[in-house]
Design a protein around this motif. Structure first.
Motif, PDB file in Angstrom:
ATOM      1  N   GLN A   1       0.363  -0.966   0.040  1.00 58.74           N
ATOM      2  CA  GLN A   1       0.245  -0.127  -0.080  1.00 58.74           C
ATOM      3  C   GLN A   1       0.915   1.314  -0.435  1.00 58.74           C
ATOM      4  O   GLN A   1       2.057   1.879   0.459  1.00 58.74           O
ATOM      5  CB  GLN A   1      -1.150  -0.167   1.697  1.00 58.74           C
ATOM      6  N   ASP A   2       0.396   1.724  -0.852  1.00 51.78           N
ATOM      7  CA  ASP A   2       1.680   3.521  -0.822  1.00 51.78           C
ATOM      8  C   ASP A   2       1.180   4.529  -2.280  1.00 51.78           C
ATOM      9  O   ASP A   2       0.455   4.196  -3.131  1.00 51.78           O
ATOM     10  CB  ASP A   2       3.133   3.035  -1.526  1.00 51.78           C
ATOM     11  N   ARG A   3       0.224   5.212  -1.405  1.00 47.24           N
ATOM     12  CA  ARG A   3       0.097   6.375  -2.283  1.00 47.24           C
ATOM     13  C   ARG A   3       0.348   6.914  -4.201  1.00 47.24           C
ATOM     14  O   ARG A   3      -0.015   7.111  -4.485  1.00 47.24           O
ATOM     15  CB  ARG A   3      -1.046   7.801  -1.563  1.00 47.24           C
ATOM     16  N   ARG A   4       1.947   7.026  -3.227  1.00 48.90           N
ATOM     17  CA  ARG A   4       3.063   6.918  -4.738  1.00 48.90           C
ATOM     18  C   ARG A   4       2.967   6.013  -5.975  1.00 48.90           C
ATOM     19  O   ARG A   4       3.554   4.650  -5.084  1.00 48.90           O
ATOM     20  CB  ARG A   4       4.403   7.418  -4.100  1.00 48.90           C
ATOM     21  N   SER A   5       2.742   6.196  -6.727  1.00 50.39           N
ATOM     22  CA  SER A   5       2.186   5.091  -7.945  1.00 50.39           C
ATOM     23  C   SER A   5       2.842   6.103  -8.933  1.00 50.39           C
ATOM     24  O   SER A   5       1.496   6.713  -9.541  1.00 50.39           O
ATOM     25  CB  SER A   5       1.157   4.032  -7.784  1.00 50.39           C
ATOM     26  N   ILE A   6       2.732   5.394  -9.682  1.00 59.07           N
ATOM     27  CA  ILE A   6       3.170   5.739 -11.551  1.00 59.07           C
ATOM     28  C   ILE A   6       1.822   5.827 -12.007  1.00 59.07           C
ATOM     29  O   ILE A   6       0.820   5.978 -12.744  1.00 59.07           O
ATOM     30  CB  ILE A   6       3.714   4.855 -12.261  1.00 59.07           C
ATOM     31  N   MET A   7       0.612   4.828 -11.654  1.00 61.53           N
ATOM     32  CA  MET A   7      -0.079   4.180 -11.487  1.00 61.53           C
ATOM     33  C   MET A   7      -2.104   5.597 -11.348  1.00 61.53           C
ATOM     34  O   MET A   7      -2.892   5.324 -11.131  1.00 61.53           O
ATOM     35  CB  MET A   7      -1.468   2.844 -10.875  1.00 61.53           C
ATOM     36  N   ASN A   8      -1.303   6.621 -10.356  1.00 64.90           N
ATOM     37  CA  ASN A   8      -1.969   7.823  -9.614  1.00 64.90           C
ATOM     38  C   ASN A   8      -1.501   8.946 -10.318  1.00 64.90           C
ATOM     39  O   ASN A   8      -1.223   9.201 -11.274  1.00 64.90           O
ATOM     40  CB  ASN A   8      -1.310   7.820  -8.102  1.00 64.90           C
TER      41      ASN A   8
END
Length: 225
Positions: free
Chosen positions: A164-171
């Protein structure tokens, strides 16, 4: 960055890496898959220097693939005849009333032929944003949904996998970053799925698919036997 692969809006809540399950199963590329691609020449005909546009796009794809590193689960090769997807470059921007503009759109794994669309607004971004946009679209090609899919797109099922991590290339926005967690989760997903150790996620079956050209070649081999 705005991506049109899933054009259904979003809101940001903590979630895991999200996998496409809109067809009732999770499609991932089978081991050894090679995606053959071409440029749609007609879409480039209105540009003053089509070859320069092609070279720029090829450079961006090379840099985006380099960013994903050894997590990339497929190979790519250019083939103007037996292609699986074509790169279409739009001449006109696609922006809403608030001047939020779509930069690109892609597709998810399956055995069909597809378009990967690039809008001219992409070329107005700085280089890092251009690379991140292509890396994001490649995430869709690898089978990943938008990070916010479960909260904002309940009618289009997605299944979580990994950390779980809001930092993602899919964000989107400042949290849209290609992280080591993104890459490790993708590597783990494909390794476990291809080995047969992971057959379903939360009750949704994983299905390994092959590109369009393999079915075409199979059909031709049957015809000529």
């Amino acid at each position: 960055m705005i991506c049109d692969t899933e054009s259904r809006g979003y809101k940001r809540n903590p979630a895991e890496l999200q996998l496409n399950a809109t067809e009732g199963f999770i499609p991932l590329w089978s081991e050894g898959s090679i995606l053959r691609w071409r440029f749609q020449e007609q879409s480039l005909s209105n540009f003053e220097s089509p070859n320069e546009v092609k070279a720029k796009i090829e450079e961006l794809f090379a840099l985006a693939l380099e960013a994903w590193g050894d997590a990339v689960p497929v190979s790519f090769t250019r083939d103007d005849d037996a292609w699986d997807f074509q790169i279409v470059v739009q001449e006109v921007e696609r922006c809403n009333a608030a001047r939020a503009c779509v930069l690109a759109s892609a597709f998810f794994p399956d055995a069909g032929r597809h378009d990967l669309v690039i809008y001219p607004t992409l070329f107005k971004q700085d280089l890092s944003e251009q690379i991140e946009t292509i890396a994001h679209e490649l995430g869709h090609v690898f089978g990943l949904r938008h990070w916010f899919a479960p909260q904002s797109e309940p009618d289009y099922p997605a299944e979580p996998f990994g950390s779980q991590d809001r930092r993602s290339i899919m964000n989107y926005g400042p949290d849209s970053q290609l992280t080591e967690k993104d890459k490790q989760d993708l590597k783990d997903l494909y390794s476990r799925a291809r080995s047969g150790k992971l057959k379903e996620i939360n009750g949704t079956a994983i299905r390994l698919v092959t590109p369009f050209h393999t079915l075409r070649e199979l059909a031709n081999s049957v015809i000529f036997k």
